[in-house]
Structure formats: structure tokens, C-alpha cells
Design a protein around this motif. Structure first.
Motif, PDB file in Angstrom:
ATOM      1  N   GLU A 128      18.615 -18.607  34.739  1.00 32.99           N
ATOM      2  CA  GLU A 128      18.182 -18.472  33.354  1.00 32.99           C
ATOM      3  C   GLU A 128      19.268 -17.842  32.486  1.00 32.99           C
ATOM      4  OE1 GLU A 128      13.996 -17.190  31.235  1.00 32.99           O
ATOM      5  OE2 GLU A 128      14.764 -15.956  32.870  1.00 32.99           O
ATOM      6  N   ALA A 129      20.170 -17.095  33.106  1.00 31.85           N
ATOM      7  CA  ALA A 129      21.235 -16.438  32.351  1.00 31.85           C
ATOM      8  C   ALA A 129      22.167 -17.445  31.684  1.00 31.85           C
ATOM      9  CB  ALA A 129      22.032 -15.509  33.271  1.00 31.85           C
ATOM     10  N   LEU A 130      22.172 -18.689  32.168  1.00 32.33           N
ATOM     11  CA  LEU A 130      23.000 -19.725  31.539  1.00 32.33           C
ATOM     12  C   LEU A 130      22.384 -20.243  30.246  1.00 32.33           C
ATOM     13  CD1 LEU A 130      24.172 -21.872  34.586  1.00 32.33           C
ATOM     14  CD2 LEU A 130      25.537 -20.290  33.217  1.00 32.33           C
ATOM     15  N   GLY A 131      21.136 -19.939  30.012  1.00 33.97           N
ATOM     16  CA  GLY A 131      20.436 -20.416  28.822  1.00 33.97           C
ATOM     17  C   GLY A 131      18.992 -20.702  29.168  1.00 33.97           C
ATOM     18  N   PRO A 132      18.086 -20.692  28.200  1.00 34.33           N
ATOM     19  CA  PRO A 132      16.679 -20.960  28.478  1.00 34.33           C
ATOM     20  C   PRO A 132      16.498 -22.323  29.154  1.00 34.33           C
ATOM     21  CG  PRO A 132      16.994 -20.184  26.222  1.00 34.33           C
ATOM     22  CD  PRO A 132      18.350 -20.456  26.768  1.00 34.33           C
ATOM     23  N   VAL A 133      15.744 -22.336  30.235  1.00 40.03           N
ATOM     24  CA  VAL A 133      15.475 -23.582  30.956  1.00 40.03           C
ATOM     25  C   VAL A 133      14.170 -24.165  30.422  1.00 40.03           C
ATOM     26  CG1 VAL A 133      15.062 -24.649  33.203  1.00 40.03           C
ATOM     27  CG2 VAL A 133      16.716 -22.769  33.000  1.00 40.03           C
ATOM     28  N   THR A 134      14.260 -25.338  29.830  1.00 44.77           N
ATOM     29  CA  THR A 134      13.097 -25.943  29.167  1.00 44.77           C
ATOM     30  C   THR A 134      12.293 -26.860  30.078  1.00 44.77           C
ATOM     31  OG1 THR A 134      14.441 -27.792  28.365  1.00 44.77           O
ATOM     32  CG2 THR A 134      14.235 -25.860  26.917  1.00 44.77           C
ATOM     33  N   ASP A 135      12.956 -27.441  31.104  1.00 48.84           N
ATOM     34  CA  ASP A 135      12.306 -28.449  31.930  1.00 48.84           C
ATOM     35  C   ASP A 135      12.811 -28.361  33.363  1.00 48.84           C
ATOM     36  OD1 ASP A 135      10.909 -30.472  29.841  1.00 48.84           O
ATOM     37  OD2 ASP A 135      12.832 -29.780  29.026  1.00 48.84           O
ATOM     38  N   VAL A 136      11.896 -28.593  34.305  1.00 49.85           N
ATOM     39  CA  VAL A 136      12.241 -28.751  35.712  1.00 49.85           C
ATOM     40  C   VAL A 136      11.915 -30.197  36.075  1.00 49.85           C
ATOM     41  CG1 VAL A 136      11.778 -28.028  38.083  1.00 49.85           C
ATOM     42  CG2 VAL A 136      11.806 -26.325  36.238  1.00 49.85           C
ATOM     43  N   LEU A 137      12.944 -30.970  36.394  1.00 50.13           N
ATOM     44  CA  LEU A 137      12.802 -32.405  36.633  1.00 50.13           C
ATOM     45  C   LEU A 137      12.832 -32.664  38.134  1.00 50.13           C
ATOM     46  CD1 LEU A 137      15.436 -33.610  33.983  1.00 50.13           C
ATOM     47  CD2 LEU A 137      13.007 -33.055  33.622  1.00 50.13           C
ATOM     48  N   LEU A 154      10.306 -19.671  34.519  1.00 48.43           N
ATOM     49  CA  LEU A 154      11.262 -19.965  33.462  1.00 48.43           C
ATOM     50  C   LEU A 154      10.600 -20.405  32.158  1.00 48.43           C
ATOM     51  CD1 LEU A 154      13.813 -21.938  35.681  1.00 48.43           C
ATOM     52  CD2 LEU A 154      14.062 -19.581  34.870  1.00 48.43           C
ATOM     53  N   GLY A 155       9.276 -20.558  32.168  1.00 44.55           N
ATOM     54  CA  GLY A 155       8.582 -21.054  30.981  1.00 44.55           C
ATOM     55  C   GLY A 155       8.928 -22.497  30.672  1.00 44.55           C
ATOM     56  N   ALA A 156       9.092 -23.299  31.723  1.00 45.05           N
ATOM     57  CA  ALA A 156       9.561 -24.679  31.583  1.00 45.05           C
ATOM     58  C   ALA A 156       8.444 -25.669  31.893  1.00 45.05           C
ATOM     59  CB  ALA A 156      10.738 -24.925  32.524  1.00 45.05           C
ATOM     60  N   ARG A 157       8.631 -26.913  31.439  1.00 43.56           N
ATOM     61  CA  ARG A 157       7.723 -28.009  31.776  1.00 43.56           C
ATOM     62  C   ARG A 157       8.148 -28.619  33.107  1.00 43.56           C
ATOM     63  NH1 ARG A 157       8.849 -28.929  25.902  1.00 43.56           N
ATOM     64  NH2 ARG A 157      10.837 -29.658  26.725  1.00 43.56           N
TER      65      ARG A 157
END
Length: 295
Positions: A128-137, A154-157
Motif C-alpha cells: 500500500e505504501a506504493l499508492g492506494p490499491v483500488t482493485d485486486v484482479l 486495502l479497501g479495494a474491489r
């Protein structure tokens, strides 16, 4: 050749499952002998020591052992930049058969995770330190083990295809059918049944192809290959997926779950895919045999 003669040096212990991860990260230092990885020779210099540390921190069974003591956490290189956009997560999981996973950085400063490493809260914070993770594919069912935990932390989809939905029934986004779908700006999902019923390729920026277990780069053949000896659903469906999709795939980086990575000019990749499509069309179903994979 055996690594027993290196009793006081780097070694591979008996837990090795021959997943190929260490050989990808430390070529020439770790090789395959009699169906498992062994240390071929001891490192010479700092660069090779770092390669062995990368292999050890990625190894899902923690089979790569240093000469004395524990691994040096300061030499854990993961997430490891492959270029300015894609990072290799490392820390592969036994629950995904040691599959590689990746972080795909986006222009707005966010990132997507493609498949997942082993689960831990400290690793999640590191990614997560690289940037907010929006999605896990998720490319398919075999790599779904930690998807929900990473997505929640991560609060991701969480994404998966309907063909493999029973492996992640609480997914937030479900891909359907076989038509490609743009899931974010510059990121396309190509349903690719074959290895499993719900396998998916993710193509980013016409530069990166996250192929899951549908095809990979083989060091043995120096070409793109399908793992026809480990096809859970249908080799004929995999051939059909290639025939339907190959001409629509434009990329430089091949980034699979299992098997090696490779970067080549896009025209070269396209021609290799066309030849792979023709070869796969001639394949017939065979019993699952992990030992027959041409790494």
C-alpha cells in the motif's frame, strides 16, 4: 549435481516443491535437478547475494536457506520494480501454488494488485505504501486464496470471472461472458477460458499482459508456451480463446502467474502469439502432470 556439497553455504532444503520461482530470480545460481531446485554454485559478489535473497524472500516454502542465521530483512527487495509501472510482489504463497503476483501503478498514483502474494498485514502495508490499491484482479480460481483479505485490508474491489466465482463468491465485481471489458482507464479484461473455466487476461496500456496461467515464457524453449499438462478445464477451449483473442493483444511485457516473465518488442510478441495459437490448436487433452511443464 546436488547442493549437499554446499553445507556451509546457501542451500535449498527438502521442502522445495519445484515451483520455479527461485530459478526465475536467481538464474545461474539456482537450477532444476531431479525435479527440484538446487544451488548450482555459491554467489560471487554483492549482486548475486542480492539475487539469492530475492529468491529466498519469494520462495513460498521458505526453502532457500542462507549460510548462517536468518534471512536479512534489509535485503528483502519486494515489491521489486520491473520498470516504472509494474512491481513484482514476491512473498509467493503456498495457497496459490507459489504463483507470482504484481502491482500495476496507474497514472493517478493508485495501483492495482494482480493476483496475490501470501497474506500478512505487514506485507499489505508495504504494498500500500506504493499508492492506494483500488482493485485486486484475480486471473483465475487457483490464485484466489488471499484475494478477499487483501481487498478488505486495502479497501479495494475484488474481481473474478463468473466461471470461477465459486472460488471467490464474495467478489465485488464479476466479469461475464467472453467479450473484453475495460475495467479502468487503459486496463482491459479478456476472459480466457481454458486453464480454468473462468481464466482472465488483464492487459494494461497496450504494454503489459498479466496472463495468469494461460500462457507464459519458457526458458527451455525460449518462447511463449501453454501449460497443456496442467490444464484443469479444457485445452480445446484454451485454443479457442487464443484464436479469438491473440490478434487483439498488443503488449511488450508478458507477466504470468507461473513460468517466467519476458519483455520483447510488441511485434515480436504478436508473432509469437500467432505461432502459439497454431501450436495449441493441435494439442489434445492429456492427464495432469506437473513434471511435464517446460519451465
Amino acid at each position: 549435481m546436488s547442493d549437499e556439497r554446499f553445507e556451509d553455504g546457501w542451500r535449498v532444503d527438502e521442502r522445495c516443491t519445484n515451483c520455479d520461482v527461485a530459478r526465475q530470480l536467481a538464474p545461474g545460481l539456482i537450477g532444476e535437478v531431479d525435479g527440484r531446485s538446487v544451488v548450482l554454485r555459491q554467489p560471487r559478489g554483492e549482486t548475486e547475494i542480492r539475487q539469492l535473497h530475492a529468491a529466498a524472500h519469494a520462495c513460498p516454502t521458505r526453502s532457500i536457506r542462507p549460510p548462517v542465521g536468518r534471512l536479512d530483512a534489509a535485503l528483502d527487495p519486494f515489491p521489486m520494480a520491473l520498470d516504472d509501472t509494474v512491481y513484482l510482489c514476491g512473498h509467493n504463497s503456498t495457497h496459490t501454488a507459489g504463483a507470482n503476483s504484481y502491482l500495476l501503478r496507474r497514472p493517478d498514483g493508485t495501483a492495482m494488485m494482480v493476483d496475490t502474494p501470501r497474506w500478512s498485514t505487514s506485507l499489505a502495508a508495504r504494498y500500500e505504501a506504493l499508492g492506494p490499491v483500488t482493485d485486486v484482479l484475480l486471473t483465475h480460481r487457483d490464485h484466489a486464496a488471499h484475494g478477499r483479505r487483501y481487498a478488505d485490508r486495502l479497501g479495494a474491489r475484488l474481481w473474478i470471472h463468473e466461471g470461477d466465482l465459486d472460488a471467490a463468491p464474495d467478489a465485488d465485481r464479476v466479469l461475464r461472458g467472453t467479450d473484453p471489458v475495460e475495467i479502468a482507464e487503459g486496463v482491459l479484461a479478456f476472459p480466457f477460458p481454458g486453464h480454468t473455466r473462468g481464466s482472465v487476461l488483464f492487459l494494461a496500456d497496450e504494454r503489459y499482459c498479466f496472463s495468469g496461467d494461460s500462457f507464459y515464457w519458457s526458458r527451455t524453449t525460449a518462447d511463449i508456451e501453454v501449460a497443456d499438462s496442467v490444464t484443469w478445464y479444457s485445452i480445446s477451449e484454451l485454443a479457442a480463446s487464443l484464436a479469438r483473442t491473440a490478434d487483439r493483444l498488443h503488449f511488450e511485457w508478458l507477466l504470468p502467474g507461473h513460468g517466467d516473465r519476458r519483455r520483447l518488442p510488441a511485434d515480436d510478441m504478436a508473432e509469437r502469439l500467432r505461432r502459439l495459437t497454431a501450436r495449441t490448436r493441435e494439442l489434445r487433452p492429456r492427464p495432469v502432470d506437473f513434471t511435464a511443464v517446460r519451465w
